[in-house]
Design a protein around this motif. Structure first.
Motif, PDB file in Angstrom:
ATOM      1  N   THR A  44      -9.621  12.818  46.197  1.00 13.76           N
ATOM      2  CA  THR A  44      -9.376  12.330  44.831  1.00 13.76           C
ATOM      3  C   THR A  44     -10.469  12.737  43.846  1.00 13.76           C
ATOM      4  OG1 THR A  44      -7.937  10.481  45.432  1.00 13.76           O
ATOM      5  CG2 THR A  44      -9.230  10.226  43.427  1.00 13.76           C
ATOM      6  N   PRO A  45     -11.766  12.590  44.178  1.00 13.86           N
ATOM      7  CA  PRO A  45     -12.813  12.966  43.198  1.00 13.86           C
ATOM      8  C   PRO A  45     -12.739  14.439  42.784  1.00 13.86           C
ATOM      9  CG  PRO A  45     -13.746  11.647  44.972  1.00 13.86           C
ATOM     10  CD  PRO A  45     -12.367  12.016  45.399  1.00 13.86           C
ATOM     11  N   PHE A  46     -12.412  15.318  43.739  1.00 14.21           N
ATOM     12  CA  PHE A  46     -12.337  16.748  43.429  1.00 14.21           C
ATOM     13  C   PHE A  46     -11.101  17.056  42.594  1.00 14.21           C
ATOM     14  CE2 PHE A  46     -14.661  16.383  47.441  1.00 14.21           C
ATOM     15  CZ  PHE A  46     -15.829  17.053  47.119  1.00 14.21           C
ATOM     16  N   ILE A  47      -9.985  16.418  42.928  1.00 13.37           N
ATOM     17  CA  ILE A  47      -8.761  16.603  42.142  1.00 13.37           C
ATOM     18  C   ILE A  47      -8.997  16.151  40.704  1.00 13.37           C
ATOM     19  CG2 ILE A  47      -6.354  15.879  41.881  1.00 13.37           C
ATOM     20  CD1 ILE A  47      -6.275  15.476  44.931  1.00 13.37           C
ATOM     21  N   ALA A  48      -9.648  15.002  40.555  1.00  9.78           N
ATOM     22  CA  ALA A  48      -9.915  14.464  39.218  1.00  9.78           C
ATOM     23  C   ALA A  48     -10.769  15.415  38.390  1.00  9.78           C
ATOM     24  CB  ALA A  48     -10.609  13.102  39.340  1.00  9.78           C
ATOM     25  N   SER A  49     -11.766  16.029  39.016  1.00 10.30           N
ATOM     26  CA  SER A  49     -12.683  16.899  38.270  1.00 10.30           C
ATOM     27  C   SER A  49     -12.061  18.248  37.929  1.00 10.30           C
ATOM     28  CB  SER A  49     -13.969  17.123  39.076  1.00 10.30           C
ATOM     29  OG  SER A  49     -13.702  17.887  40.246  1.00 10.30           O
ATOM     30  N   GLN A  50     -11.049  18.673  38.706  1.00 11.77           N
ATOM     31  CA  GLN A  50     -10.482  19.999  38.493  1.00 11.77           C
ATOM     32  C   GLN A  50      -9.167  19.992  37.709  1.00 11.77           C
ATOM     33  OE1 GLN A  50     -11.937  23.039  39.387  1.00 11.77           O
ATOM     34  NE2 GLN A  50     -13.659  21.637  39.648  1.00 11.77           N
ATOM     35  N   LEU A  51      -8.376  18.930  37.830  1.00 13.30           N
ATOM     36  CA  LEU A  51      -7.051  18.912  37.209  1.00 13.30           C
ATOM     37  C   LEU A  51      -6.960  17.968  36.019  1.00 13.30           C
ATOM     38  CD1 LEU A  51      -4.723  19.106  40.358  1.00 13.30           C
ATOM     39  CD2 LEU A  51      -5.842  20.941  39.077  1.00 13.30           C
ATOM     40  N   PHE A  52      -8.084  17.340  35.665  1.00 14.78           N
ATOM     41  CA  PHE A  52      -8.149  16.479  34.480  1.00 14.78           C
ATOM     42  C   PHE A  52      -9.383  16.839  33.661  1.00 14.78           C
ATOM     43  CE2 PHE A  52      -5.508  14.147  37.422  1.00 14.78           C
ATOM     44  CZ  PHE A  52      -4.513  13.611  36.623  1.00 14.78           C
ATOM     45  N   SER A  53      -9.431  16.341  32.435  1.00 19.08           N
ATOM     46  CA  SER A  53     -10.562  16.624  31.553  1.00 19.08           C
ATOM     47  C   SER A  53     -11.849  16.019  32.120  1.00 19.08           C
ATOM     48  CB  SER A  53     -10.291  16.046  30.160  1.00 19.08           C
ATOM     49  OG  SER A  53     -11.443  16.146  29.360  1.00 19.08           O
ATOM     50  N   LYS A  54     -12.936  16.790  32.041  1.00 18.63           N
ATOM     51  CA  LYS A  54     -14.229  16.322  32.526  1.00 18.63           C
ATOM     52  C   LYS A  54     -14.977  15.501  31.478  1.00 18.63           C
ATOM     53  CE  LYS A  54     -14.866  20.167  35.758  1.00 18.63           C
ATOM     54  NZ  LYS A  54     -15.729  21.297  36.193  1.00 18.63           N
ATOM     55  N   ALA A  55     -14.359  15.322  30.326  1.00 24.88           N
ATOM     56  CA  ALA A  55     -15.021  14.571  29.246  1.00 24.88           C
ATOM     57  C   ALA A  55     -15.238  13.116  29.628  1.00 24.88           C
ATOM     58  CB  ALA A  55     -14.190  14.657  27.964  1.00 24.88           C
ATOM     59  N   ASP A  56     -14.315  12.553  30.404  1.00 26.57           N
ATOM     60  CA  ASP A  56     -14.428  11.156  30.839  1.00 26.57           C
ATOM     61  C   ASP A  56     -14.107  11.086  32.328  1.00 26.57           C
ATOM     62  OD1 ASP A  56     -14.404   8.455  31.269  1.00 26.57           O
ATOM     63  OD2 ASP A  56     -13.123   7.960  29.561  1.00 26.57           O
ATOM     64  N   PRO A  57     -15.107  11.279  33.207  1.00 28.85           N
ATOM     65  CA  PRO A  57     -14.870  11.314  34.648  1.00 28.85           C
ATOM     66  C   PRO A  57     -14.188  10.057  35.193  1.00 28.85           C
ATOM     67  CG  PRO A  57     -17.073  12.095  34.130  1.00 28.85           C
ATOM     68  CD  PRO A  57     -16.516  11.538  32.865  1.00 28.85           C
ATOM     69  N   ALA A  58     -14.569   8.883  34.663  1.00 28.53           N
ATOM     70  CA  ALA A  58     -13.970   7.642  35.160  1.00 28.53           C
ATOM     71  C   ALA A  58     -12.471   7.607  34.874  1.00 28.53           C
ATOM     72  CB  ALA A  58     -14.653   6.437  34.522  1.00 28.53           C
TER      73      ALA A  58
ATOM     74  N   ALA B   3      -2.496  24.757  42.180  1.00 28.35           N
ATOM     75  CA  ALA B   3      -2.434  24.295  40.787  1.00 28.35           C
ATOM     76  C   ALA B   3      -3.583  24.876  39.960  1.00 28.35           C
ATOM     77  CB  ALA B   3      -2.487  22.763  40.732  1.00 28.35           C
ATOM     78  N   PRO B   4      -3.299  25.368  38.757  1.00 30.41           N
ATOM     79  CA  PRO B   4      -4.381  25.867  37.886  1.00 30.41           C
ATOM     80  C   PRO B   4      -5.260  24.711  37.429  1.00 30.41           C
ATOM     81  CG  PRO B   4      -2.305  25.772  36.685  1.00 30.41           C
ATOM     82  CD  PRO B   4      -1.972  25.469  38.121  1.00 30.41           C
ATOM     83  N   SER B   5      -6.497  25.002  37.123  1.00 27.99           N
ATOM     84  CA  SER B   5      -7.431  23.956  36.722  1.00 27.99           C
ATOM     85  C   SER B   5      -7.197  23.530  35.275  1.00 27.99           C
ATOM     86  CB  SER B   5      -8.869  24.447  36.876  1.00 27.99           C
ATOM     87  OG  SER B   5      -9.133  25.482  35.941  1.00 27.99           O
ATOM     88  N   PHE B   6      -7.732  22.357  34.925  1.00 33.52           N
ATOM     89  CA  PHE B   6      -7.633  21.857  33.552  1.00 33.52           C
ATOM     90  C   PHE B   6      -8.350  22.796  32.591  1.00 33.52           C
ATOM     91  CE2 PHE B   6      -8.636  19.275  29.879  1.00 33.52           C
ATOM     92  CZ  PHE B   6      -7.515  18.466  29.722  1.00 33.52           C
ATOM     93  N   ALA B   7      -9.448  23.382  33.049  1.00 35.56           N
ATOM     94  CA  ALA B   7     -10.206  24.299  32.201  1.00 35.56           C
ATOM     95  C   ALA B   7      -9.396  25.540  31.843  1.00 35.56           C
ATOM     96  CB  ALA B   7     -11.491  24.718  32.908  1.00 35.56           C
ATOM     97  N   THR B   8      -8.414  25.883  32.692  1.00 35.43           N
ATOM     98  CA  THR B   8      -7.611  27.093  32.478  1.00 35.43           C
ATOM     99  C   THR B   8      -6.380  26.836  31.622  1.00 35.43           C
ATOM    100  OG1 THR B   8      -8.311  27.930  34.642  1.00 35.43           O
ATOM    101  CG2 THR B   8      -6.389  28.975  33.629  1.00 35.43           C
ATOM    102  N   VAL B   9      -5.632  25.764  31.944  1.00 30.99           N
ATOM    103  CA  VAL B   9      -4.346  25.543  31.256  1.00 30.99           C
ATOM    104  C   VAL B   9      -4.247  24.178  30.587  1.00 30.99           C
ATOM    105  CG1 VAL B   9      -3.102  27.125  32.780  1.00 30.99           C
ATOM    106  CG2 VAL B   9      -3.254  24.695  33.384  1.00 30.99           C
TER     107      VAL B   9
END
Length: 428
Positions: free
Chosen positions: A40-54, A108-114
């Motif tokens: 879950t922590p890795f999915i959250a950091s890669q497929l969601f915005s890193k602006a608000d990790p929580a 799945a492509p990362s949030f940073a990409t798409v």
């Protein structure tokens, strides 16, 4: 003599193929849920915005819950396929869909990409997996129960939780190995994807194995008119059995969640026991669980289903508080408490697949089990994490424990409402 030997060898080969095809698909389902929770922590950091990790972690967990919501729909869809098209078809489609969901997460492509499309890809993948997982258990346990020798059906039924636990152990150990061997940068970049790609490959293999299985005699023995009969009137007719599935499941799903899923995480985060030690304590306890399953299954074939179900529910209820009090500050306490509880939990887990199948006639056996079971797991199993966390934060942890024991008592009482089905002929 050679003819007899060849016949015996052919029978054994067919049995191995049946058990492997059924078991590996079920293992893939449990593996999928285990690796999602682990990574879950890795999915959250890669497929969601890193602006608000929580918020990213919470969103990832919310999508995890979406899988529970989709399960009842999957139970109905694949239950209908199983009862109208065939058990084998339903099983094969379910594991194929689960494999597709794993593949989508793995690539799945990362949030940073798409951007937000990455999050939507994850949501779609979990919806697909939720549908598949909602159909996997009723399809596979119905198939297994119908092909098993009726005098050994209790033993054969233990394959469901045995293979599922093997899937959880595989996911957990793979996560531990990747964390030990890869750097943090590698894990974030691509390492977290590996378990999902492995799951996709395992699912593909299970699909191939299941496509080679034979349909059950019970299903093939039905007439064309029976297979075309409307579903809803039969569901209404067998509403008592559906309620019994819910009643027998409520205690098992919550107590298994507490001791089979969350206990290691609770020990590490709340009790501050070393995470590595909690992992190995969990492995030991799950090995004990796997060993206990066939013992209870064989016993149910001897003394009956009801006595074993009652022993499991009452034993779990009696031992829950003592084992909770035992677990304080060390890994050996976790190993012992988990093992004791999982021995009693195994009594119900071992044979409920057989019991569920034995409650319904052939024409509605898959959907009759799938819908009430999926709803029960979604309502009680799906809400258990939230309830436990919320009550713990306001200092009412014991309220959740009382709730769990109360549900076990409900399950114990429901045992008295079902007929004894040991050795029942499922072809009628």
């Amino acid at each position: 003599m050679s003819t007899i030997i060849n016949s015996q060898l052919s029978t054994r080969a067919a049995t191995r193929k049946t058990l492997l095809g059924t078991g590996i698909g079920n293992a893939v389902e449990w593996y999928d849920w285990a690796i999602y929770a682990t990574f879950t922590p890795f999915i959250a950091s890669q497929l969601f915005s890193k602006a608000d990790p929580a918020s990213a972690v919470l969103a990832t967990l919310a999508i995890f819950a979406v899988g529970f919501v989709a399960r009842p729909v999957g139970g109905f869809l694949f239950g209908w396929i199983g009862d109208r098209v065939g058990r084998k078809t339903s099983m094969t489609l379910a594991v194929g869909l689960a494999s597709l969901g794993s593949l989508m997460i793995g690539v799945a492509p990362s949030f940073a990409t798409v951007g937000v499309w990455a999050s939507l890809t994850l949501l779609l993948a979990r919806l697909i997996q939720g549908l598949a997982h909602g159909g996997e258990l009723p399809s596979s346990q119905t198939y297994l129960s119908e092909v098993a020798p009726k005098e050994r059906r209790g033993l054969w039924a233990t394959l469901i939780y045995t293979s599922g636990t093997v899937g959880i152990l595989a996911g957990t150990l793979l996560g531990a190995i990747l964390n030990m061997t890869l750097s943090a940068e590698a894990m974030n970049a691509w390492g977290w994807r590996v378990p999902f790609l492995v799951g996709a490959v395992m699912g593909l293999y299970a699909l191939i194995m299941r496509s080679r299985l034979h349909e059950t005699e019970a299903f093939e023995g039905e007439t064309a008119s029976e297979k075309r009969a409307p579903i809803w009137p039969q569901i209404v007719k067998h509403r008592k059995q559906a309620l019994q599935v819910v009643g027998l499941t409520v205690g098992l799903t919550v107590i298994y969640y507490i001791w089979g899923v969350v206990a290691p995480s609770y020990a590490a985060t709340v009790l501050k026991i070393d995470r590595g030690e909690t992992l190995w304590a969990s492995v030991i306890a799950n090995i004990v669980f796997i060993a206990a399953l066939p013992v209870w299954g064989k016993l149910s074939d001897r003394i009956g289903r009801k006595k074993v179900l009652w022993a499991g529910a009452v034993g779990s209820a009696v031992m829950h508080f003592p084992m909770t009090w035992l677990l304080k500050d060390s890994a050996w306490q976790l190993a012992v408490s988990m093992s004791v509880m999982l021995i009693f939990i195994a009594a119900s887990a071992a044979i409920v697949p057989a019991v569920y199948a034995e409650l319904f006639p052939t024409s509605i056996r898959t959907i009759g089990v799938g819908v009430p079971y999926s709803i029960c797991v979604a309502v009680f199993g799906g809400t258990a994490p939230y309830l436990q966390t919320w009550l713990g934060t306001i200092g009412l942890s014991n309220v959740f424990n009382i709730y769990a024991v109360a549900l076990l008592i409900v399950s114990a009482l429901f045992v008295f409402t079902i007929p004894e089905t040991k050795g029942k002929d499922l072809t009628h």
